[in-house]
Design a protein around this motif. Structure first.
Motif, PDB file in Angstrom:
ATOM      1  N   PRO A  35       0.840  -1.203   0.000  1.00 42.49           N
ATOM      2  CA  PRO A  35       0.000   0.000   0.000  1.00 42.49           C
ATOM      3  C   PRO A  35       0.878   1.259   0.000  1.00 42.49           C
ATOM      4  O   PRO A  35       1.989   1.253   0.533  1.00 42.49           O
ATOM      5  CB  PRO A  35      -0.785  -0.110   1.313  1.00 42.49           C
ATOM      6  CG  PRO A  35      -0.669  -1.537   1.739  1.00 42.49           C
ATOM      7  CD  PRO A  35       0.622  -2.046   1.180  1.00 42.49           C
ATOM      8  N   ASP A  36       0.372   2.335  -0.588  1.00 40.65           N
ATOM      9  CA  ASP A  36       1.130   3.575  -0.650  1.00 40.65           C
ATOM     10  C   ASP A  36       1.567   4.079   0.728  1.00 40.65           C
ATOM     11  O   ASP A  36       2.672   4.590   0.875  1.00 40.65           O
ATOM     12  CB  ASP A  36       0.330   4.674  -1.356  1.00 40.65           C
ATOM     13  CG  ASP A  36       0.368   4.538  -2.868  1.00 40.65           C
ATOM     14  OD1 ASP A  36       1.134   3.691  -3.389  1.00 40.65           O
ATOM     15  OD2 ASP A  36      -0.365   5.291  -3.532  1.00 40.65           O
ATOM     16  N   ASP A  37       0.704   3.944   1.737  1.00 38.41           N
ATOM     17  CA  ASP A  37       1.072   4.389   3.090  1.00 38.41           C
ATOM     18  C   ASP A  37       2.326   3.668   3.583  1.00 38.41           C
ATOM     19  O   ASP A  37       3.199   4.274   4.205  1.00 38.41           O
ATOM     20  CB  ASP A  37      -0.055   4.118   4.097  1.00 38.41           C
ATOM     21  CG  ASP A  37      -1.238   5.040   3.928  1.00 38.41           C
ATOM     22  OD1 ASP A  37      -1.107   6.076   3.223  1.00 38.41           O
ATOM     23  OD2 ASP A  37      -2.304   4.742   4.496  1.00 38.41           O
ATOM     24  N   VAL A  38       2.420   2.393   3.300  1.00 35.92           N
ATOM     25  CA  VAL A  38       3.570   1.597   3.734  1.00 35.92           C
ATOM     26  C   VAL A  38       4.811   1.967   2.921  1.00 35.92           C
ATOM     27  O   VAL A  38       5.896   2.161   3.483  1.00 35.92           O
ATOM     28  CB  VAL A  38       3.270   0.088   3.650  1.00 35.92           C
ATOM     29  CG1 VAL A  38       4.499  -0.736   4.007  1.00 35.92           C
ATOM     30  CG2 VAL A  38       2.089  -0.280   4.550  1.00 35.92           C
ATOM     31  N   THR A  63       8.881 -10.590   0.434  1.00 40.32           N
ATOM     32  CA  THR A  63       8.108 -11.632   1.112  1.00 40.32           C
ATOM     33  C   THR A  63       7.132 -11.066   2.136  1.00 40.32           C
ATOM     34  O   THR A  63       6.389 -11.825   2.764  1.00 40.32           O
ATOM     35  CB  THR A  63       9.036 -12.624   1.836  1.00 40.32           C
ATOM     36  OG1 THR A  63       9.715 -11.958   2.903  1.00 40.32           O
ATOM     37  CG2 THR A  63      10.026 -13.254   0.868  1.00 40.32           C
ATOM     38  N   ILE A  64       7.119  -9.751   2.327  1.00 43.00           N
ATOM     39  CA  ILE A  64       6.273  -9.153   3.360  1.00 43.00           C
ATOM     40  C   ILE A  64       4.954  -8.702   2.751  1.00 43.00           C
ATOM     41  O   ILE A  64       4.919  -7.998   1.743  1.00 43.00           O
ATOM     42  CB  ILE A  64       6.986  -7.970   4.038  1.00 43.00           C
ATOM     43  CG1 ILE A  64       8.288  -8.450   4.683  1.00 43.00           C
ATOM     44  CG2 ILE A  64       6.076  -7.321   5.084  1.00 43.00           C
ATOM     45  CD1 ILE A  64       9.152  -7.333   5.242  1.00 43.00           C
ATOM     46  N   THR A  65       3.870  -9.109   3.394  1.00 45.70           N
ATOM     47  CA  THR A  65       2.519  -8.707   3.017  1.00 45.70           C
ATOM     48  C   THR A  65       1.984  -7.802   4.125  1.00 45.70           C
ATOM     49  O   THR A  65       2.162  -8.099   5.311  1.00 45.70           O
ATOM     50  CB  THR A  65       1.601  -9.939   2.878  1.00 45.70           C
ATOM     51  OG1 THR A  65       2.157 -10.799   1.874  1.00 45.70           O
ATOM     52  CG2 THR A  65       0.195  -9.542   2.490  1.00 45.70           C
ATOM     53  N   TRP A  66       1.336  -6.717   3.737  1.00 48.24           N
ATOM     54  CA  TRP A  66       0.829  -5.722   4.691  1.00 48.24           C
ATOM     55  C   TRP A  66      -0.690  -5.735   4.724  1.00 48.24           C
ATOM     56  O   TRP A  66      -1.334  -5.744   3.676  1.00 48.24           O
ATOM     57  CB  TRP A  66       1.319  -4.334   4.295  1.00 48.24           C
ATOM     58  CG  TRP A  66       2.795  -4.215   4.395  1.00 48.24           C
ATOM     59  CD1 TRP A  66       3.711  -4.440   3.401  1.00 48.24           C
ATOM     60  CD2 TRP A  66       3.551  -3.890   5.565  1.00 48.24           C
ATOM     61  NE1 TRP A  66       4.983  -4.263   3.888  1.00 48.24           N
ATOM     62  CE2 TRP A  66       4.916  -3.916   5.212  1.00 48.24           C
ATOM     63  CE3 TRP A  66       3.208  -3.565   6.868  1.00 48.24           C
ATOM     64  CZ2 TRP A  66       5.934  -3.641   6.119  1.00 48.24           C
ATOM     65  CZ3 TRP A  66       4.209  -3.287   7.775  1.00 48.24           C
ATOM     66  CH2 TRP A  66       5.556  -3.321   7.409  1.00 48.24           C
ATOM     67  N   GLY A 167       2.970  -5.968   8.951  1.00 49.87           N
ATOM     68  CA  GLY A 167       3.699  -6.715   7.961  1.00 49.87           C
ATOM     69  C   GLY A 167       4.029  -8.118   8.459  1.00 49.87           C
ATOM     70  O   GLY A 167       4.487  -8.280   9.581  1.00 49.87           O
ATOM     71  N   ARG A 168       3.765  -9.091   7.604  1.00 49.79           N
ATOM     72  CA  ARG A 168       4.057 -10.489   7.931  1.00 49.79           C
ATOM     73  C   ARG A 168       4.659 -11.175   6.712  1.00 49.79           C
ATOM     74  O   ARG A 168       4.293 -10.883   5.581  1.00 49.79           O
ATOM     75  CB  ARG A 168       2.784 -11.232   8.327  1.00 49.79           C
ATOM     76  CG  ARG A 168       2.189 -10.753   9.632  1.00 49.79           C
ATOM     77  CD  ARG A 168       1.011 -11.640  10.048  1.00 49.79           C
ATOM     78  NE  ARG A 168       0.572 -11.330  11.384  1.00 49.79           N
ATOM     79  CZ  ARG A 168      -0.282 -10.360  11.692  1.00 49.79           C
ATOM     80  NH1 ARG A 168      -0.808  -9.618  10.741  1.00 49.79           N
ATOM     81  NH2 ARG A 168      -0.624 -10.135  12.946  1.00 49.79           N
TER      82      ARG A 168
END
Length: 169
Positions: A35-38, A63-66, A167-168
């Motif tokens: 996402p843009d915020d991230v 590998t990180i999903t937010w 984030g994971r």
């Protein structure tokens, strides 16, 4: 892809020729669907900050999903930040009113009306940092979490839950 791989992009940003709109569409970031915020808070604002790179430079960013999640206030009571800036959250917690008043007026108004921050901070699952890790860690938003802790200590209004990007791996 890690932070070191993005240093040429960070250098272009530092040189002033790369605003966020151009930064977010740079081919170097094609592998990230963040996402843009991230993107703004993690990479554009902090991607070359020394202590930040020390703590998170080893991560495989691809590998990180937010996800935007609602986190209970109690989870923030002892939530750490990166080792390089340990103690920073408590520094901000000592003077929560000050740290809100040096921000635009809408930040303070949002705290007063909603008992939470205006923009969600970034948290990371500690298992992403270390397979044996437990819980969440403040990646970006140490001032916001410090203000939350300070407001609790000073018995100012604090909501029971707060939005945060998590984030994971």
């Amino acid at each position: 892809m890690n932070l070191n791989d993005l240093m040429p992009l960070m250098k272009r940003r530092q040189d002033g020729g790369l605003g966020f709109e151009r930064f977010r569409t740079d081919p170097a970031l094609t592998g990230l669907s963040w996402p843009d915020d991230v993107l703004r808070d993690f990479l554009y604002e902090h991607g070359d900050h020394g202590p930040f790179v020390d703590d998170y430079g080893h991560l495989d960013l691809s590998t990180i999903t937010w996800t935007l999640e609602s986190i209970p206030t109690v989870d923030f009571h002892t939530m750490p930040t990166g080792e390089s800036e340990a103690g920073l959250i408590e520094h901000f917690a000592q003077h929560p009113v000050h740290w809100v008043t040096v921000r635009p007026p809408q930040v303070g108004q949002h705290w007063n009306d909603h008992g939470t921050w205006l923009r969600p901070p970034l948290l990371i699952d500690r298992r992403t940092l270390n397979p044996g890790g437990i819980g969440l860690q403040v990646l970006e938003g140490r001032t916001r979490v410090g203000v939350l802790r300070g407001r609790l200590r000073e018995q100012l209004y604090v909501a029971s839950e707060h939005a945060a990007w998590v984030g994971r791996s």
